[in-house]
Design a protein around this motif. Structure first.
Motif, short mmCIF file in Angstrom:
data_model
loop_
_atom_site.label_atom_id
_atom_site.label_comp_id
_atom_site.label_asym_id
_atom_site.label_seq_id
_atom_site.Cartn_x
_atom_site.Cartn_y
_atom_site.Cartn_z
N ILE A 171 3.86 9.79 9.89
CA ILE A 171 3.18 9.67 8.60
C ILE A 171 1.69 9.99 8.68
O ILE A 171 0.96 9.81 7.72
CB ILE A 171 3.43 8.30 7.94
CG1 ILE A 171 2.90 7.15 8.80
CG2 ILE A 171 4.91 8.11 7.64
CD1 ILE A 171 3.01 5.79 8.11
N HIS A 197 0.86 -1.17 0.00
CA HIS A 197 0.00 0.00 0.00
C HIS A 197 0.91 1.23 0.00
O HIS A 197 1.99 1.20 0.59
CB HIS A 197 -0.88 -0.04 1.26
CG HIS A 197 -1.94 0.99 1.29
ND1 HIS A 197 -1.69 2.28 1.66
CD2 HIS A 197 -3.25 0.92 0.97
CE1 HIS A 197 -2.81 2.98 1.58
NE2 HIS A 197 -3.76 2.19 1.17
N THR A 220 0.80 3.83 1.73
CA THR A 220 1.08 4.18 3.12
C THR A 220 2.19 3.30 3.69
O THR A 220 3.02 3.75 4.47
CB THR A 220 -0.19 4.05 3.98
OG1 THR A 220 -1.18 4.93 3.44
CG2 THR A 220 0.07 4.41 5.43
N ASP A 221 2.20 2.03 3.28
CA ASP A 221 3.24 1.12 3.74
C ASP A 221 4.61 1.60 3.28
O ASP A 221 5.60 1.51 4.02
CB ASP A 221 2.99 -0.30 3.24
CG ASP A 221 1.72 -0.91 3.80
OD1 ASP A 221 1.13 -0.32 4.73
OD2 ASP A 221 1.31 -1.97 3.30
N LEU A 249 -0.91 8.78 10.71
CA LEU A 249 -1.89 7.71 10.82
C LEU A 249 -2.41 7.57 12.24
O LEU A 249 -1.70 7.86 13.19
CB LEU A 249 -1.26 6.37 10.41
CG LEU A 249 -0.87 6.17 8.96
CD1 LEU A 249 -0.28 4.79 8.76
CD2 LEU A 249 -2.05 6.38 8.03
N THR A 270 -1.83 2.58 11.99
CA THR A 270 -0.39 2.32 12.12
C THR A 270 -0.14 0.86 12.43
O THR A 270 0.73 0.22 11.82
CB THR A 270 0.22 3.21 13.22
OG1 THR A 270 0.00 4.58 12.89
CG2 THR A 270 1.71 2.96 13.39
N GLN A 302 5.46 4.71 2.72
CA GLN A 302 5.80 5.87 3.56
C GLN A 302 6.33 5.40 4.91
O GLN A 302 7.30 5.96 5.44
CB GLN A 302 4.57 6.76 3.77
CG GLN A 302 4.13 7.52 2.57
CD GLN A 302 2.88 8.33 2.85
OE1 GLN A 302 2.21 8.17 3.86
NE2 GLN A 302 2.56 9.23 1.93
N ALA A 303 5.71 4.37 5.45
CA ALA A 303 6.15 3.83 6.74
C ALA A 303 7.56 3.27 6.63
O ALA A 303 8.41 3.51 7.50
CB ALA A 303 5.17 2.75 7.22
N ALA A 340 -0.65 -1.24 9.35
CA ALA A 340 0.47 -1.10 8.41
C ALA A 340 1.68 -1.89 8.90
O ALA A 340 2.33 -2.60 8.13
CB ALA A 340 0.83 0.37 8.22
#
Length: 162
Positions: free
Chosen positions: A70, A41, A43-44, A72, A77, A46-47, A80
């Motif tokens: 990030i 994803h 977002t993943d 969340l 979080t 970014q993490a 993720a």
């Protein structure tokens, strides 16, 4: 109607802003290609980047600090982190006598995938930077620190306005 010509500084400023926007789009597209290739994803990704940078600074993130970094919620979080841990990109580490304290570390399998994908980009970046003096690179570094600060301040202002 008479129109004043742009000063050299205005022209440079506009070109720099346009180049930074282009760089941002290109970097996002490369990141998305990595995420798609490895079924991550956005977002993943970014993490992972946040964890990698924190580890590089010698300040590993906790799940709470990752969420703050990030933007969340706690639940998002955790979701993720769980996805990334299952895929081998991330691992939870308890390095303190306080077993409740969890640090996030880049997983070896994930690091290998990242090196395979981003290694050629690193070589291209190194080759491009070799054309610049240390003094030139220091100016660029200071400029980018300032621009990142301006962008972060604007993001914080926009987020608090909602």
């Amino acid at each position: 109607m008479y129109r004043a010509r742009k000063s050299e500084r205005d022209r440079l400023r506009e070109e720099i802003v346009e180049l930074m926007q282009t760089y941002s789009v290109e970097a996002q597209q490369v990141g998305h290609a990595f995420a798609q290739r490895h079924r991550l994803h956005p977002t993943d990704l970014q993490a992972l980047i946040a964890v990698m940078h924190a580890e590089g600074r010698g300040e590993p993130l906790t799940p709470g600090r990752l969420g703050e970094a990030i933007g969340l919620s706690s639940g998002a979080t955790t979701a993720a982190i769980d996805r990334l841990e299952r895929a081998g990109h991330l691992r939870r580490s308890r390095e303190s006598t306080d077993r409740r304290l969890v640090h996030l570390r880049y997983g070896e399998p994930g690091m290998a995938l990242a090196m395979e994908f981003f290694g050629p980009l690193g070589k291209r970046t190194d080759a491009m930077m070799a054309a610049f003096s240390d003094e030139d690179l220091d100016v660029v570094r200071r400029f980018l620190h300032g621009m990142n600060g301006a962008l972060a301040a604007h993001r914080a202002e926009v987020l608090t306005a909602d």
